[in-house]
Design an enzyme around this catalytic site. Structure first.
Site, PDB file in Angstrom:
ATOM      1  CG  ASP A  96      50.808  38.380  31.916  1.00 34.47           C
ATOM      2  OD1 ASP A  96      50.769  38.167  30.663  1.00 34.47           O
ATOM      3  OD2 ASP A  96      51.877  38.266  32.352  1.00 34.47           O
ATOM      4  CG  ASP A  97      46.367  38.842  35.951  1.00 37.86           C
ATOM      5  OD1 ASP A  97      46.532  37.518  35.530  1.00 37.86           O
ATOM      6  OD2 ASP A  97      46.720  38.902  36.980  1.00 37.86           O
ATOM      7  CB  SER A  98      42.574  43.431  34.143  1.00 38.63           C
ATOM      8  OG  SER A  98      42.068  42.565  35.013  1.00 38.63           O
ATOM      9  CD1 TRP A  99      46.232  40.884  28.713  1.00 30.70           C
ATOM     10  CD2 TRP A  99      46.780  42.573  27.441  1.00 30.70           C
ATOM     11  NE1 TRP A  99      45.932  40.312  27.596  1.00 30.70           N
ATOM     12  CE2 TRP A  99      46.428  41.394  26.571  1.00 30.70           C
ATOM     13  CE3 TRP A  99      47.229  43.513  26.487  1.00 30.70           C
ATOM     14  CZ2 TRP A  99      46.278  41.225  25.151  1.00 30.70           C
ATOM     15  CZ3 TRP A  99      47.323  43.582  25.228  1.00 30.70           C
ATOM     16  CH2 TRP A  99      46.836  42.309  24.446  1.00 30.70           C
TER      17      TRP A  99
END
Length: 732
Positions: A316-319
């Site tokens: 998740d996040d900056s994937w």
């Protein structure tokens, strides 16, 4: 369960709470302690004998360097708020309405190179000679405008505040804490600095055993407004809108031989939402970004490995650009994949990814004061134990079908102190997880022969997801289907329209599911204009295959019918243009295999559905509209559902619909719980049956085995029972 006392659990620790950290590590059986965004681990914790995860976000790791190199911050395209012309000249402030702490206008790049101005009334681009940008006033002036037409500006924005830092900062009320910025790794200078910083970090942190990358370089798109009552202008977990910058745009044009424009991203203000069928140009951009992220990401992973540490990636996040179901993912060389989970489909997403040895789930609720919607969690009025029960119930049923290696929590450990019931419940969860994991080690659970295929525009690239973490929309039929499927005894495969055109449909596929609304990626959009697609699917069903269509399957306002597979489904939809045409007057068939265990169906109504003829069986209706039908086509069967929402009763309905479509009704007799409130998994190698209660009430159930045994069980609310026909029954 002594053998499971210290294994497979990751605990968030905190400096200043050493006693609590070590106490909870022992209670929950942790073997690893991690830091979280904004926390540190003290020497006492680091040297306490546990493995150490350290969280790194490379693009915001050195804020001092970022502030010294603001020309290398990440960017994206935005569309200004539409302005109506009151004369032949229009003035637009492009950033009006956006969160000024997140965005600034890019004044260094020539706006005429990448910006575009549109007359949105005619949807025609305004010639470059008819508009100008004044950097001093940050205003765009449009000449020769048409009165009362709407105008917008597509412009390049600089991102001043990295979005996960921004969310955590505001959610946790960090006050004057520094705003972290995201640097653009496309620049050679940025790459050199990231690698140098990472190497120094590895040298300075010898105790770290695992570097947990908070994904890699690009966050999912998340545009905030300056209006607190409507923060999200646009948010989509699968969108590549945050990967845009001048150097990438120029490299793409050089590599591909054509220019990708701002409007290819803005898309008339819709942006590139994952739920919309992607264009060929957008897919090429995604592939272009994925190639870069893997290439530079591998350099970072290799560096970590040189210092004897493992490299895990947080999905998740900056994937964006990481793509765990993409063909390049194994090239990273990651040792582990970590997925934040609320639901069963997310657990299956992590469990099914290839290219990593270790798969780990980050359970909810996070140890934050409030939840994602601002509701209290570890705060007055919150009930984190109840939240944990709800999430674990969803995740557990998926883990019966497909295992992961580890679980853990994230956030700020000190918040659990006022909630001892939560602490006790997590101890129960960790014991259950280790027990379920042990059963998979002997072999996979029994599944009903044949595959269920999900047909979408994305195919395998978006396996077990639709719009993604934080942004799954509850009204999307397919995500509800996936949640039900995550715990059912079927092998699931994800196909795109290009897959079936190129490779056909494999013989081991029993049933194909297509669920979505017109123009969505899930229904298929313009793919249904392709006659080859129609031919392949028609032949599949005619030869004995099953097709399950939900809401607006095969929808395309293209031919004489709205559902392009209407002859197979036996139903179509009137958009309001066929009201004068006669409709077949059906009667409801009261008794059928599909509805045998559902006294009342809780399905949304799809207005305008009508039956094509007498050989279509309507199994249920609502408001005089069919909501469930079945139709024999050639040697195969088709089922239509007007919509789908996840629930215990609907999950059983879906299972029976799949079995009927696949002509496997007899399979319902074996290793299926008699009580729909309960589910089970049979592990042949271990000779064990696991039964779970998905309800908050006491439940009685039975399971029939293939060798004629009938197993009875009584389960407490949300409880689990482990049964072997050959050994004494045990409860966890």
């Amino acid at each position: 369960m002594e053998e499971f006392t210290r294994d497979s659990f990751t605990l968030p620790g905190e400096s200043g709470y050493e006693d609590l950290t070590l106490k909870m590590a022992k209670k929950w059986g942790a073997d690893v302690i991690r830091d979280s965004d904004g926390t540190q681990l003290s020497d006492e914790i680091i040297h306490s004998g546990y493995g150490i995860y350290s969280t790194l976000c490379l693009i915001r790791s050195d804020n001092t360097w970022a502030k010294q190199n603001t020309d290398k911050l990440q960017q994206n395209f935005l569309m200004s708020v539409p302005v109506i012309a009151e004369g032949d000249q229009v003035t637009i402030s492009p950033l009006n309405g956006y969160f000024k702490e997140q965005f600034a206008i890019d004044k260094k790049t020539d706006p005429k190179e990448f910006w575009q101005v549109f007359d949105r009334t005619t949807q025609k681009e305004v010639d470059l000679s008819n508009w100008d940008f004044d950097a001093s006033t940050e205003l765009v002036t449009i000449k020769n405008a048409k009165k009362y037409h709407q105008y917008t500006v597509n412009f390049l924005a600089i991102r001043l505040w990295e979005e996960i830092s921004m969310y955590n900062h505001i959610t946790n009320q960090w006050g004057d804490k520094e705003h972290l910025m995201a640097v653009e790794p496309r620049y050679p200078e940025t790459q050199a600095h990231i690698l140098d910083w990472l190497e120094n970090w590895c040298i300075q942190h010898p105790a770290t055993t695992v570097v947990r990358f908070t994904s890699m370089f690009y966050n999912f798109a998340w545009f905030w407004s300056d209006e607190k009552n409507c923060r999200d202008i646009f948010s989509d977990w699968g969108s590549y809108d945050f990967t845009v910058n001048p150097i990438a745009l120029r490299e793409f044009e050089k590599q591909k031989g054509y220019k990708i424009t701002s409007e290819d991203f803005i898309n008339n203000g819709k942006y590139n939402q994952t739920q919309n069928a992607p264009s060929a140009k957008y897919r090429e951009w995604m592939d272009f970004i994925n190639e870069f992220v893997v290439s530079f990401g591998k350099k970072c992973v290799d560096l970590v490995h040189r210092y004897g540490k493992k490299a895990y990636v947080f999905y998740d996040d900056s994937w964006i650009g990481v793509e765990p179901y993409g063909k390049r993912f194994p090239e990273f060389g990651f040792d582990g994949l970590i997925k934040c989970v609320f639901s069963g489909f997310e657990a299956r997403l992590c469990a099914g990814a290839n290219g990593v040895k270790t798969k780990e789930l980050r359970l909810h609720p996070y140890l934050f004061p409030t939840g994602l919607s601002g509701e209290p969690t570890f705060a007055p009025g919150g009930n984190p134990k109840l939240d944990a029960q709800k999430f674990w119930q969803n995740v557990r049923r998926a883990l019966l079908r497909k295992p992961v290696d580890r679980i853990g929590l994230g956030g700020y450990l000190h918040l659990v102190e006022p909630f001892p019931d939560f602490c006790d419940y997590i101890e129960k969860v960790t014991d259950e997880f280790r027990l379920l994991k042990s059963f998979h080690q002997s072999g996979a659970p029994y599944v009903i022969p044949g595959k269920v295929a999900i047909l979408t525009a994305w195919g395998a690239l978006r396996s077990w997801t639709c719009s993604g973490h934080l942004h799954e929309h509850p009204e999307v039929d397919l995500i509800n289907v996936l949640e039900s499927l995550s715990g059912l005894p079927f092998e699931v495969e994800f196909l795109s329209f290009e897959d079936i055109k190129t490779n056909g449909i494999s013989k081991d596929i029993k049933v194909i599911i297509n669920a979505g609304i017109l123009n969505s990626a899930w229904s298929g959009g313009d793919a249904w204009k392709d006659e080859q697609i129609i031919e392949i699917l028609t032949e599949f069903v005619a030869n004995g295959g099953g097709f399950l269509g939900i809401h607006e399957p095969s929808a395309c306002d293209f031919s004489s019918q709205f559902f392009q597979l209407a002859p197979i489904l036996g139903v179509d939809k009137d958009l309001g243009t066929k009201k004068c045409l006669g409709k077949y007057q059906y009667s409801v068939q009261p008794n059928h295999f599909i509805t045998a265990e559902n006294s009342e169906l809780n399905l949304p109504v799809c207005e305008g559905i009508f039956v094509l003829g007498k050989n279509v069986n309507v199994l249920a209706e609502k408001n005089k509209t069919p909501i469930l039908t079945e139709h024999q086509f050639g040697k195969g069967r088709s089922i239509y559902l007007s919509g789908y929402r996840y629930g215990i009763e609907n999950t059983r309905l879906l299972m029976r619909a799949i079995l009927y479509a696949g002509q496997q009704e007899e399979a319902v007799r074996y290793y299926i719980c008699s009580n729909p409130m309960t589910e089970c998994a049979y592990y042949p190698a271990a000779e064990i049956i696991v039964i779970i209660n998905n309800s908050g009430d006491l439940q009685k159930t039975s399971v029939q085995t293939m060798d004629g045994k009938t197993i009875q069980a009584v389960l407490e609310p949300y409880d689990i029972e482990i049964i072997s026909p050959f050994i004494q029954n045990t409860k966890s």
